[in-house]
Motif scaffolding. Sequence first.
Motif, short mmCIF file in Angstrom:
data_model
loop_
_atom_site.label_atom_id
_atom_site.label_comp_id
_atom_site.label_asym_id
_atom_site.label_seq_id
_atom_site.Cartn_x
_atom_site.Cartn_y
_atom_site.Cartn_z
N VAL A 83 0.87 -1.18 0.00
CA VAL A 83 0.00 0.00 0.00
C VAL A 83 0.90 1.22 0.00
O VAL A 83 1.73 1.39 0.89
CB VAL A 83 -0.93 0.02 1.22
N SER A 84 0.74 2.07 -1.01
CA SER A 84 1.61 3.24 -1.13
C SER A 84 0.85 4.51 -0.75
O SER A 84 -0.36 4.48 -0.52
CB SER A 84 2.13 3.37 -2.57
N CYS A 85 1.57 5.62 -0.70
CA CYS A 85 0.91 6.88 -0.37
C CYS A 85 -0.08 7.30 -1.45
O CYS A 85 -0.99 8.08 -1.18
CB CYS A 85 1.95 7.97 -0.11
N GLY A 132 -14.72 -6.26 3.53
CA GLY A 132 -14.02 -7.50 3.87
C GLY A 132 -14.04 -7.73 5.37
O GLY A 132 -13.53 -6.91 6.14
N SER A 133 -14.60 -8.83 5.80
CA SER A 133 -14.76 -9.09 7.24
C SER A 133 -13.42 -9.27 7.95
O SER A 133 -13.31 -9.05 9.16
CB SER A 133 -15.63 -10.33 7.46
N SER A 147 -12.64 2.16 -9.41
CA SER A 147 -12.15 0.95 -8.75
C SER A 147 -12.56 0.95 -7.29
O SER A 147 -11.91 1.57 -6.44
CB SER A 147 -10.61 0.86 -8.86
N LEU A 148 -13.65 0.26 -6.98
CA LEU A 148 -14.16 0.19 -5.62
C LEU A 148 -13.52 -0.99 -4.89
O LEU A 148 -14.17 -1.96 -4.50
CB LEU A 148 -15.68 0.04 -5.63
N MET A 149 -12.21 -0.90 -4.68
CA MET A 149 -11.46 -1.99 -4.06
C MET A 149 -10.63 -1.47 -2.90
O MET A 149 -9.99 -0.43 -2.99
CB MET A 149 -10.54 -2.67 -5.07
N PHE A 152 -5.96 -2.57 1.07
CA PHE A 152 -5.34 -3.35 2.13
C PHE A 152 -5.61 -4.84 2.00
O PHE A 152 -4.70 -5.66 2.11
CB PHE A 152 -5.81 -2.85 3.50
N CYS A 153 -6.89 -5.20 1.76
CA CYS A 153 -7.23 -6.62 1.69
C CYS A 153 -7.71 -7.05 0.31
O CYS A 153 -8.03 -8.22 0.09
CB CYS A 153 -8.30 -6.96 2.73
N LYS A 154 -7.78 -6.07 -0.62
CA LYS A 154 -8.17 -6.33 -2.01
C LYS A 154 -9.63 -6.77 -2.17
O LYS A 154 -10.01 -7.35 -3.19
CB LYS A 154 -7.25 -7.38 -2.67
#
Length: 269
Positions: A83-85, A132-133, A147-149, A152-154
């Motif tokens: 995960v980048s800035c 994501g649980s 992109s609704l992603m 962190f957890c994809k």
Amino acid sequence: PEVLATQDLDLKNPHRHHPSARTDLHALAVLIYEYLLSRHPLKGPKVNSVESAEEDEFLSMGSKALFIEHPEDTSNRPADISVSCTDLGKTLSDLFSRAFVTGLHSPDDRPAAIEWERGLIKTWDSFLPCQGSACSQQWFILKDPASLMCPFCKTMYTTPVPVLKLRSERREGQWMNDGQVVVYDSLPLFGWHVMNNAFPGEEAVRTPLACCTVHQGKWLLVNQLLTSLTLPGGNRVPPGQAAELTEGSMIRLSQEPHGRIAEVQILHP
């Protein structure tokens, strides 16, 4: 970096840099980066001295300091950055670039504290709860409407996401873009969302004026305290009632001077 790079010079040497407001701006950017990404912006794999760990640290934080996410020089980039800035959105990404690329060794080019405050406020309005649980962060910043992603957890979003495109009347009859608010269930709207002359500083009133919620598959803007919430057709929505958020609708949040219009956009997975 400039303080460490010149600390061996005599105290009265005009080329020696001392702690100042500009060094505080570097420290501020480091703290914000660490809080948001849980790593130091300058501590990467690059070795600047094999003589001693102390000298290597001195150079890496001083004259040889290099941003671990430098867009061109990747020699100090850790291999495990997932995960980048840039995942924090364009506003904060640009500020970090100015702080750690342009301004790292050029103190006058560092962002001012008020720029960070405004950038963080703007970014706060782009938060979404992750679906994501098992997500370690539970929230993420919507940086790209296409992109609704969660970075962190994809996990991909599976439900539509409304966005309130805020507009302010800069000249009579001319409504200009003035930020946006990404909507999630139970999202509160405050005075600084409704009025373009309000700022969420320490003395700001933090009583919610409205909230967004989903009910029976429909997104609603529930009026709590707004006195002149107005639908596109001109009908008022009194406190206690709600307006449906539909694609393209233009909802007047307040008819008072400095009141904003919210244009609704619906993002689909």
